[in-house]
Design a protein around this motif. Sequence first.
Motif, short mmCIF file in Angstrom:
data_model
loop_
_atom_site.label_atom_id
_atom_site.label_comp_id
_atom_site.label_asym_id
_atom_site.label_seq_id
_atom_site.Cartn_x
_atom_site.Cartn_y
_atom_site.Cartn_z
N ASP A 17 -0.17 57.58 13.65
CA ASP A 17 0.37 57.10 14.86
C ASP A 17 0.76 57.81 15.85
O ASP A 17 2.05 57.32 16.25
N LYS A 18 2.18 58.49 15.11
CA LYS A 18 3.14 59.23 16.05
C LYS A 18 2.95 60.46 16.03
O LYS A 18 2.42 61.35 16.12
N ILE A 19 3.66 60.45 17.33
CA ILE A 19 3.49 62.00 18.21
C ILE A 19 4.41 62.23 17.81
O ILE A 19 6.15 62.07 17.43
N PHE A 20 4.48 63.73 16.83
CA PHE A 20 5.24 64.60 16.76
C PHE A 20 6.29 65.48 17.99
O PHE A 20 5.82 65.52 19.12
N ASP A 21 7.28 64.94 17.79
CA ASP A 21 9.00 65.75 18.35
C ASP A 21 9.79 66.80 17.35
O ASP A 21 9.93 65.92 16.36
N ARG A 22 9.77 67.98 17.29
CA ARG A 22 10.08 68.81 17.06
C ARG A 22 11.73 68.05 17.07
O ARG A 22 12.67 67.82 15.99
N GLN A 23 12.32 67.84 17.70
CA GLN A 23 14.00 67.72 17.57
C GLN A 23 14.11 66.65 17.34
O GLN A 23 15.62 66.39 16.46
N ALA A 24 13.34 65.52 17.21
CA ALA A 24 14.05 64.27 16.93
C ALA A 24 13.70 64.32 15.09
O ALA A 24 14.85 63.70 14.60
N VAL A 25 12.99 64.99 15.23
CA VAL A 25 12.34 65.37 13.86
C VAL A 25 13.76 65.63 13.07
O VAL A 25 14.11 65.63 12.28
N SER A 26 13.58 66.82 13.47
CA SER A 26 14.76 67.86 13.31
C SER A 26 15.97 67.24 13.06
O SER A 26 17.69 67.57 11.80
N THR A 27 16.52 66.08 14.21
CA THR A 27 17.35 65.66 14.15
C THR A 27 18.69 64.34 13.27
O THR A 27 18.56 64.34 12.76
N HIS A 28 16.80 64.00 12.87
CA HIS A 28 16.77 62.89 11.61
C HIS A 28 16.98 63.48 10.74
O HIS A 28 17.64 63.37 9.69
N LEU A 29 16.70 64.79 10.05
CA LEU A 29 16.69 65.54 8.96
C LEU A 29 18.72 65.69 9.36
O LEU A 29 18.57 65.86 7.63
N HIS A 30 18.61 66.75 9.70
CA HIS A 30 19.92 67.18 9.50
C HIS A 30 21.05 65.52 9.41
O HIS A 30 22.29 65.67 9.00
N SER A 31 20.96 64.33 10.55
CA SER A 31 21.23 63.24 10.10
C SER A 31 21.17 62.65 8.51
O SER A 31 22.28 62.03 7.97
N LEU A 32 20.50 63.16 7.45
CA LEU A 32 20.36 62.69 6.10
C LEU A 32 20.92 64.26 5.60
O LEU A 32 20.54 64.40 3.89
N ASP A 33 21.42 64.95 6.50
CA ASP A 33 21.93 66.16 5.38
C ASP A 33 20.98 66.59 4.55
O ASP A 33 20.91 67.77 4.49
N LEU A 34 20.17 66.78 6.16
CA LEU A 34 18.63 68.19 5.07
C LEU A 34 18.78 69.02 5.44
O LEU A 34 17.89 69.08 6.67
N LYS A 35 19.18 70.20 5.38
CA LYS A 35 19.45 71.35 6.89
C LYS A 35 17.97 72.59 6.37
O LYS A 35 17.05 72.09 5.92
N GLU A 36 17.71 73.97 7.58
CA GLU A 36 16.53 73.92 7.11
C GLU A 36 16.16 74.29 5.71
O GLU A 36 14.96 74.81 5.54
N ASP A 37 17.58 74.55 5.10
CA ASP A 37 17.03 75.77 3.55
C ASP A 37 16.43 74.49 2.97
O ASP A 37 15.60 74.84 1.80
#
Length: 113
Positions: A17-37
Amino acid sequence: MGQALAGPWHFQPTKKDKIFDRQAVSTHLHSLDLKEDIAVACSAEEVEKLCGISQSGVWISRGATLNLSDATKDMLRKHERLTCIWNTQAARLEEREGVWYLLNSTLLPLNMW
């Protein structure tokens, strides 16, 4: 995506039910200290190229899943003095004269037998 995803990865799909928003997801991942590696937000088109599934989500390099139902049943099966009541909703836990009872929504005990 900007990088090749090497090695075994775990895929966590976007909620239906969610629309994919790459920037929002990436920002959330970075806030969890999950980088691209560790975690990469991927569109449905990118995921389809990687594995043939047209579903957006997050690729996680060091992840795993656990079927909680199976794990719980397996862990509880080993206890001889434990009674398991599956697929039943308990509304209340109550002690009566040193015995614990699970009660349903009408406050009738589920474990009286």
